[in-house]
Motif scaffolding. Sequence first.
Motif, PDB file in Angstrom:
ATOM      1  N   ASN A 219     -98.470  46.193  28.972  1.00 12.35           N
ATOM      2  CA  ASN A 219     -99.692  47.214  28.424  1.00 12.35           C
ATOM      3  C   ASN A 219    -100.545  47.938  29.591  1.00 12.35           C
ATOM      4  OD1 ASN A 219     -98.969  46.403  25.739  1.00 12.35           O
ATOM      5  ND2 ASN A 219    -100.424  44.746  25.680  1.00 12.35           N
ATOM      6  N   ALA A 220    -100.655  47.177  30.712  1.00 16.71           N
ATOM      7  CA  ALA A 220    -101.532  47.908  31.820  1.00 16.71           C
ATOM      8  C   ALA A 220    -100.613  49.080  32.169  1.00 16.71           C
ATOM      9  CB  ALA A 220    -101.636  46.767  32.782  1.00 16.71           C
ATOM     10  N   TRP A 221     -99.383  49.083  32.252  1.00 18.62           N
ATOM     11  CA  TRP A 221     -98.511  50.150  32.563  1.00 18.62           C
ATOM     12  C   TRP A 221     -98.055  51.319  31.423  1.00 18.62           C
ATOM     13  CZ3 TRP A 221     -96.583  51.800  37.153  1.00 18.62           C
ATOM     14  CH2 TRP A 221     -96.806  51.140  38.136  1.00 18.62           C
ATOM     15  N   GLY A 222     -98.830  50.900  30.260  1.00 21.18           N
ATOM     16  CA  GLY A 222     -98.648  51.856  29.017  1.00 21.18           C
ATOM     17  C   GLY A 222     -97.121  51.495  28.393  1.00 21.18           C
ATOM     18  N   LYS A 223     -96.536  50.407  28.661  1.00 18.19           N
ATOM     19  CA  LYS A 223     -95.388  50.148  28.092  1.00 18.19           C
ATOM     20  C   LYS A 223     -95.115  48.926  27.223  1.00 18.19           C
ATOM     21  CE  LYS A 223     -93.299  51.529  32.697  1.00 18.19           C
ATOM     22  NZ  LYS A 223     -92.230  51.015  33.792  1.00 18.19           N
TER      23      LYS A 223
END
Length: 510
Positions: A219-223
């Motif tokens: 989630n931190a990587w937007g994935k």
Amino acid sequence: MFTNSFWALLPAIIAIALALITKEVYSSLFVGILVGGLLYTNFNLTATMQHVFVDGMIGQLSDSWNVGILIFLVILGSMVMLMNRAGGSAAFGKWAVSHVKTKIGAQIATIALGCLIFIDDYFNCLTVGSVMRPLTDKHKISREKLAYLIDATAAPICIIAPISSWAAAVTGFVDGANGLTLFVRAIPYNFYAILTVVMMLTITLTKIDFGPMRKAELNAWGKGDDEKDLEKSHSSLTGAEDQPEPPVSLRGKVIHLVLPIVTLIVCCVIGMIYTGGFFEGVSFVDAFAGSDASVGLVFGSVTALIITIIFMVATRVLSFSECMNAIPEGFKSMVPAILILTFAWTLKSMTDSLGAAEYVGSLVANVADRGTFMKMIPAFVFIIGAFLAFATGTSWGTFGILIPIVAKVFGSDMNNELMIIAISACMAGAVCGDHCSPISDTTIMASAGAECKHIRHVSTQLPYAITAAIISFLSYVIAGFVQNWLICLPIGVVLMIGTIYGMKVVVSDK
């Protein structure tokens, strides 16, 4: 009826279960406190109110040690706010991004700083968090991962550092033996602390994450599956969002973060050895062993705050009035942590009044009395210590209960290697339970330091802590029979690294 029995653990079990199920910390802790009060008074409502609020909450907030910790929290929050408004944190973030190029580098830098600040776990959690947040945010490291790195370099490092507030606490629990010598000899057998560091480094270097932490990192990587989790993970401890950013000075430099932090470290060390009588002729080591960490941290942090304000005004990054305005804002930022701590302390007082410590202590004594299982005592002590610390949220209380019992069983014989292993198992189990428990003050501090929602930190860290606990238990089983750390510790390290790589295969398959 309910005292000195399994019922004494029920309030903590209810609070922890509700927190994990509902994701609401405040209400869960309060329900646990209420249950504890009802059990203690045999469901007398008036007496329950008296016990919960007067004997419990007010009693805990009247305790000088607790008040000292709260003052330290408030001052540290104010210092962090000063560094932020002076532009020191932003300047450090820019400098760090230009020098630390990778995500692994950012995590290694966080671990290194956490290992360097081994004086006290509270100080470690909040200082490392405030310094490293800008860097980890730039490299898209989730706040949950930052909270784990902070937590894993707080209590686990303090419990294997001979000069720390934790060492000072442990050395006072053994009668008839040199407490500091015993502490040093127990370090190689402190499998949970050492294996937690090994696990943290292995996960970082191999880029392996599993369980809820993997989702948080994606989630931190937007994935991830839910990109809104990124916003949630970067929210405050309470989960509040869309708060207006405070004004930040454009004249701030890295020195406006580094100098206050260095000043805080130096002043807190001086404050702690002062309370131990160092300036009255006591040796440095003995002064640390006899220090009052709560008072020492207050002395040190107040002095550092004054120096920081003078420095900010003298360098003209903030005016005196801006410094004064930042202090109550720093207080506000610590209110969630203070509230959770207050509830956690009150819950502990409920379980104490019900005799939870005595009940668990009797279990240990009963196991120790059975000579057939003597070589298994370290493994049993580790499990019991972890359970007690998990249920009560305190490592030091667990030390105080279990270490004297173990020392009594073995007669405080410094030549008995099995006693050294068992006492180390007390410390390791206490840190393990503290690491897992959502009502642990150190876990709460790690959430506050990372500005991560508390229950998210607990849920993402738990699988990692349980993995380290299982391997530590196996290591203590081996140690009870082998009684040589040169054999047992390498076996534990190999098991830990092998388990992490096994997790990598499982995660890859999924």
